[in-house]
Design a protein around this motif. Sequence first.
Motif, PDB file in Angstrom:
ATOM      1  N   LEU A 100      -4.445  -4.292  -7.101  1.00  0.00           N
ATOM      2  CA  LEU A 100      -5.885  -4.378  -6.819  1.00  0.00           C
ATOM      3  C   LEU A 100      -6.404  -5.782  -7.104  1.00  0.00           C
ATOM      4  O   LEU A 100      -7.191  -6.339  -6.317  1.00  0.00           O
ATOM      5  CB  LEU A 100      -6.634  -3.352  -7.666  1.00  0.00           C
TER       6      LEU A 100
ATOM      7  N   ASP B 180      -8.077  -8.356  -4.369  1.00  0.00           N
ATOM      8  CA  ASP B 180      -9.384  -9.000  -4.541  1.00  0.00           C
ATOM      9  C   ASP B 180      -9.264 -10.517  -4.435  1.00  0.00           C
ATOM     10  O   ASP B 180     -10.110 -11.188  -3.819  1.00  0.00           O
ATOM     11  CB  ASP B 180      -9.964  -8.632  -5.909  1.00  0.00           C
TER      12      ASP B 180
ATOM     13  N   ASP C 190      -8.951  -6.543   2.215  1.00  0.00           N
ATOM     14  CA  ASP C 190      -9.881  -5.417   2.115  1.00  0.00           C
ATOM     15  C   ASP C 190      -9.185  -4.071   2.265  1.00  0.00           C
ATOM     16  O   ASP C 190      -9.488  -3.119   1.540  1.00  0.00           O
ATOM     17  CB  ASP C 190     -10.980  -5.557   3.169  1.00  0.00           C
ATOM     18  N   ALA C 191      -8.250  -3.976   3.222  1.00  0.00           N
ATOM     19  CA  ALA C 191      -7.573  -2.701   3.463  1.00  0.00           C
ATOM     20  C   ALA C 191      -6.731  -2.302   2.252  1.00  0.00           C
ATOM     21  O   ALA C 191      -6.747  -1.149   1.816  1.00  0.00           O
ATOM     22  CB  ALA C 191      -6.703  -2.778   4.715  1.00  0.00           C
TER      23      ALA C 191
ATOM     24  N   THR D  78      -8.994   6.487  -7.733  1.00  0.00           N
ATOM     25  CA  THR D  78     -10.059   7.490  -7.757  1.00  0.00           C
ATOM     26  C   THR D  78      -9.512   8.907  -7.678  1.00  0.00           C
ATOM     27  O   THR D  78      -9.934   9.806  -8.405  1.00  0.00           O
ATOM     28  CB  THR D  78     -11.028   7.267  -6.583  1.00  0.00           C
TER      29      THR D  78
ATOM     30  N   SER E 158       0.826  -1.209   0.000  1.00  0.00           N
ATOM     31  CA  SER E 158       0.000   0.000   0.000  1.00  0.00           C
ATOM     32  C   SER E 158       0.855   1.252   0.000  1.00  0.00           C
ATOM     33  O   SER E 158       0.443   2.304  -0.495  1.00  0.00           O
ATOM     34  CB  SER E 158      -0.944  -0.001   1.208  1.00  0.00           C
TER      35      SER E 158
ATOM     36  N   ARG F 267      -7.180  -3.303  -0.809  1.00  0.00           N
ATOM     37  CA  ARG F 267      -8.106  -2.998  -1.905  1.00  0.00           C
ATOM     38  C   ARG F 267      -8.605  -1.561  -1.799  1.00  0.00           C
ATOM     39  O   ARG F 267      -8.669  -0.837  -2.798  1.00  0.00           O
ATOM     40  CB  ARG F 267      -9.285  -3.966  -1.888  1.00  0.00           C
ATOM     41  N   ASP F 268      -8.961  -1.131  -0.583  1.00  0.00           N
ATOM     42  CA  ASP F 268      -9.471   0.231  -0.399  1.00  0.00           C
ATOM     43  C   ASP F 268      -8.413   1.266  -0.767  1.00  0.00           C
ATOM     44  O   ASP F 268      -8.729   2.310  -1.353  1.00  0.00           O
ATOM     45  CB  ASP F 268      -9.913   0.431   1.051  1.00  0.00           C
ATOM     46  N   VAL F 269      -7.150   0.999  -0.415  1.00  0.00           N
ATOM     47  CA  VAL F 269      -6.074   1.933  -0.746  1.00  0.00           C
ATOM     48  C   VAL F 269      -5.906   2.023  -2.262  1.00  0.00           C
ATOM     49  O   VAL F 269      -5.728   3.119  -2.821  1.00  0.00           O
ATOM     50  CB  VAL F 269      -4.750   1.492  -0.087  1.00  0.00           C
ATOM     51  N   CYS F 270      -5.982   0.885  -2.950  1.00  0.00           N
ATOM     52  CA  CYS F 270      -5.853   0.881  -4.410  1.00  0.00           C
ATOM     53  C   CYS F 270      -6.983   1.670  -5.061  1.00  0.00           C
ATOM     54  O   CYS F 270      -6.757   2.462  -5.984  1.00  0.00           O
ATOM     55  CB  CYS F 270      -5.845  -0.556  -4.936  1.00  0.00           C
ATOM     56  N   VAL F 271      -8.204   1.434  -4.590  1.00  0.00           N
ATOM     57  CA  VAL F 271      -9.354   2.134  -5.157  1.00  0.00           C
ATOM     58  C   VAL F 271      -9.233   3.638  -4.924  1.00  0.00           C
ATOM     59  O   VAL F 271      -9.487   4.450  -5.823  1.00  0.00           O
ATOM     60  CB  VAL F 271     -10.667   1.601  -4.547  1.00  0.00           C
ATOM     61  N   GLN F 272      -8.818   4.018  -3.721  1.00  0.00           N
ATOM     62  CA  GLN F 272      -8.641   5.442  -3.421  1.00  0.00           C
ATOM     63  C   GLN F 272      -7.550   6.050  -4.293  1.00  0.00           C
ATOM     64  O   GLN F 272      -7.690   7.166  -4.799  1.00  0.00           O
ATOM     65  CB  GLN F 272      -8.290   5.628  -1.941  1.00  0.00           C
TER      66      GLN F 272
END
Length: 340
Positions: free
Chosen positions: A311, A315, A320-321, A331, A299, A323-328
Amino acid sequence: MASSRLVSESITRSTCATQTVRGTHQFEIVGYSLKKGLAVGEFVRSAAFAAGGYRWSVRFYPGGFGPAHQEFVSVFVKMMSNKGKAAARFDLRLIDRATGLSQSVYRAAQPMVFDYSVKHKKCKGKRGTRAFMRRSDLESSAFVRDDRLIIECVVEVVVNDSETASPATVSLAGVPAPDLSKHLGKLLEREDDVVGADVTFDVQGQSFPAHRIVLAMRSPVFMASLYGPMKEKGASRIAIDDMQPLVFSALLHFVYNDTLALPDDLGEDDYKEMVRQLLEAADRYAMDRLKMICELILSRSLDGKTVAATLALADQHYCDALRDVCVQFMTLGLDQNDEV
């Protein structure tokens, strides 16, 4: 007849044991390029964190603390507890975004007094350095990547514990830190003749002797395979064909030492790839702590070339943590300068 005088003497004893209580906080500055435009004397502040019964925060001055230090960034530790007063050492570090490792930049070797009640506005419960690092050096370093910077602050608060001790009382102040993992790690030091080894793993032509009970203690998957109804239960040699020897070696080192150790001569891309494979191995053997460490390293080292693959990895292995960093990351578009 001369008289005699009897003297009765009572000896008492007390002990003052000086110890330190440590707290560590990581302050991540996202969008560094926007913060560096702050004027001299302006700062951004971390969330409050606890250490030694007090609340602390980190203050980062992108434009320098004062006019004499405009070429530098300044960093301070601030006591946030109202009316608090304590002696503490502190270590201000930066996180290398490529490796996830921290490097000390400024450290107070001796305890310094933090006093919230001090009236002088420029040093009220605050200690640090005006010349933390020259700004040009910081911005060209591995500490600033993807427009992000992570400052790690370690605070060690001095605690004096006075107590009355009887002759039968034993002070615990000098008891060494736990060293179970140190002794377990020594079992693997003699790779050619591991003491008491009762199982050997053949990993793509390389042999790794180990101890069933240690593996089972650290991993429920090893417990099931080595002591359960699976075919490996009575086997003295177990073949693993779908894992690199270097990755299995790092996994085995973590089993025995509870620390992550990777080769020093890996390049940045090879380092990241090995961490990805080690995350897969940690998930395979249900070693959650190792898995979380790998997530943290990945991350911190995201970039436009690897975020999609990371990402997908997150998955696939239910991270989960991560994944959230990748999505952020995707984005917010924090990697605008990289070619996709």
